[in-house]
Scaffold this motif. Sequence first.
Motif, short mmCIF file in Angstrom:
data_model
loop_
_atom_site.label_atom_id
_atom_site.label_comp_id
_atom_site.label_asym_id
_atom_site.label_seq_id
_atom_site.Cartn_x
_atom_site.Cartn_y
_atom_site.Cartn_z
N LYS A 29 -7.87 4.85 -8.43
CA LYS A 29 -6.89 5.30 -9.42
C LYS A 29 -5.50 4.74 -9.11
O LYS A 29 -4.75 4.36 -10.03
N PHE A 30 -5.15 4.67 -7.84
CA PHE A 30 -3.82 4.20 -7.43
C PHE A 30 -3.78 2.71 -7.10
O PHE A 30 -2.78 2.20 -6.62
N GLY A 31 -4.89 2.03 -7.35
CA GLY A 31 -4.92 0.59 -7.08
C GLY A 31 -4.93 0.24 -5.60
O GLY A 31 -4.44 -0.81 -5.20
N ILE A 32 -5.50 1.12 -4.77
CA ILE A 32 -5.57 0.91 -3.33
C ILE A 32 -6.94 0.37 -2.96
O ILE A 32 -7.96 0.97 -3.30
N ASP A 33 -6.96 -0.75 -2.27
CA ASP A 33 -8.20 -1.41 -1.90
C ASP A 33 -8.81 -0.71 -0.69
O ASP A 33 -8.28 -0.79 0.41
N PHE A 34 -9.94 -0.01 -0.89
CA PHE A 34 -10.56 0.72 0.20
C PHE A 34 -11.72 -0.04 0.84
O PHE A 34 -12.31 0.44 1.81
N CYS A 35 -12.07 -1.21 0.28
CA CYS A 35 -13.18 -1.97 0.87
C CYS A 35 -12.64 -3.10 1.74
O CYS A 35 -12.61 -2.99 2.96
N CYS A 36 -12.17 -4.18 1.12
CA CYS A 36 -11.61 -5.29 1.91
C CYS A 36 -10.34 -4.87 2.65
O CYS A 36 -10.04 -5.40 3.72
N GLY A 37 -9.60 -3.93 2.09
CA GLY A 37 -8.37 -3.45 2.73
C GLY A 37 -8.56 -2.18 3.51
O GLY A 37 -7.60 -1.45 3.80
N GLY A 38 -9.81 -1.89 3.90
CA GLY A 38 -10.12 -0.62 4.53
C GLY A 38 -9.56 -0.42 5.92
O GLY A 38 -9.58 0.70 6.44
N LYS A 39 -9.04 -1.47 6.55
CA LYS A 39 -8.52 -1.33 7.91
C LYS A 39 -7.07 -0.89 7.96
O LYS A 39 -6.50 -0.71 9.03
N LYS A 40 -6.45 -0.71 6.80
CA LYS A 40 -5.06 -0.25 6.76
C LYS A 40 -5.01 1.27 6.85
O LYS A 40 -5.91 1.97 6.40
N THR A 41 -3.92 1.79 7.41
CA THR A 41 -3.70 3.22 7.38
C THR A 41 -3.27 3.62 5.97
O THR A 41 -2.94 2.76 5.14
N LEU A 42 -3.26 4.91 5.70
CA LEU A 42 -2.86 5.39 4.37
C LEU A 42 -1.43 4.94 4.05
O LEU A 42 -1.15 4.49 2.94
N LYS A 43 -0.55 5.05 5.03
CA LYS A 43 0.85 4.65 4.80
C LYS A 43 0.94 3.17 4.48
O LYS A 43 1.63 2.77 3.53
N GLN A 44 0.23 2.35 5.24
CA GLN A 44 0.26 0.90 5.00
C GLN A 44 -0.30 0.54 3.63
O GLN A 44 0.25 -0.29 2.91
N ALA A 45 -1.41 1.19 3.27
CA ALA A 45 -2.04 0.91 1.98
C ALA A 45 -1.15 1.33 0.82
O ALA A 45 -1.07 0.63 -0.20
N CYS A 46 -0.48 2.48 0.96
CA CYS A 46 0.42 2.95 -0.10
C CYS A 46 1.62 2.02 -0.25
O CYS A 46 2.08 1.76 -1.36
N GLU A 47 2.13 1.53 0.88
CA GLU A 47 3.25 0.60 0.83
C GLU A 47 2.86 -0.68 0.09
O GLU A 47 3.62 -1.20 -0.74
N LYS A 48 1.65 -1.18 0.37
CA LYS A 48 1.20 -2.41 -0.29
C LYS A 48 1.00 -2.19 -1.79
O LYS A 48 1.33 -3.05 -2.60
N ALA A 49 0.45 -1.02 -2.14
CA ALA A 49 0.20 -0.72 -3.56
C ALA A 49 1.44 -0.19 -4.27
O ALA A 49 1.41 0.03 -5.48
N GLN A 50 2.52 0.04 -3.49
CA GLN A 50 3.79 0.54 -4.03
C GLN A 50 3.61 1.90 -4.73
O GLN A 50 4.06 2.12 -5.84
N VAL A 51 2.94 2.80 -4.02
CA VAL A 51 2.77 4.16 -4.52
C VAL A 51 3.24 5.14 -3.45
O VAL A 51 3.29 4.81 -2.26
#
Length: 315
Positions: free
Chosen positions: A98-120
């Motif tokens: 829903k938030f455009g966060i990649d949980f497969c190929c980008g699964g090694k990021k922490t929640l904070k890192q993933a949110c920063e990349k997705a700008q959410v």
Amino acid sequence: MNQADTLYVPALAPALKHPTIFKHFDALPPGNAFQIINDHDPKPLYYQLLAERGNIFQWQYLENGPEQWVVEIKKNEAGITIGEIVAKDIRKAGVFKKFGIDFCCGGKKTLKQACEKAQVDVATVEAALENADAHTTTPAFDFSRWEADFLTDYIYNQHHVYYYQEGPVILELAEKVTARHGAQHQNLCLVLALYKKLQEELNAHFLKEENILFPFIKGLVAAKKAKNEGLLYEFLSISEPIEMMESEHEIAGELLGHLRLATDDFTPPAGSCNSFRLLYSKLQDLEADLQQHIHLENNILFPKALALEKELSKG
């Protein structure tokens, strides 16, 4: 980065190289990084670090040979990774999508890192994750509990077979729709080209999984159950085929992203014919299936296999 933050690996005694790097990493505060300089590609270290410390670091090549390799190793800030969150509860995958966060190929990021990349906003995503616990049913399968060999069979039957059945249908639809509507909707030529490239990548990728990686993983499980390391296939390490599969997952993920852009998030134009709408619907279903497929491998199967190989190597 000062000299204290850099390790020149060739100067270390062979028996002390990896222990010294691990000691340096363990002493590193979360969010900080150090560099290693080596005279060959230190990729085996990456997989040892992954197996023994988990997905808690980032690995970035600053120089990539041929005479010198420089790698920055950064310890993630506190918090489990996106992949670990979804591995524990597949219901959370819907929130990340829903938030455009990649949980497969980008699964090694922490929640904070993933949110920063997705700008959410992190707090918004955390609230949505908690809400998912309260308003969705318990997932049908807890994949993290499955044996690695059983998981390979599931991936083949659930995801490979799906692709083998749907792939040709999507190609036929893409060619048909492009022939009929390509002049009016020029993006369809790009959609067709991207899909053909994706199909080419997946065909080769699945064969490698079925003929090399999956049999190797089953060999590891059989060796453990029989307590007989002689049952293992003669590979140097399972990390090598896993590295190749993860790299190919990245390529597939990029192609899926391009397909989503080319189709305006799989949204057919107003007044589209049934074939046009069906093509976009099937492409969207394929994306969802591949995301689940890659998640199961990157975040569950591969860590299981690496941990199993480590266990067997210790005897």
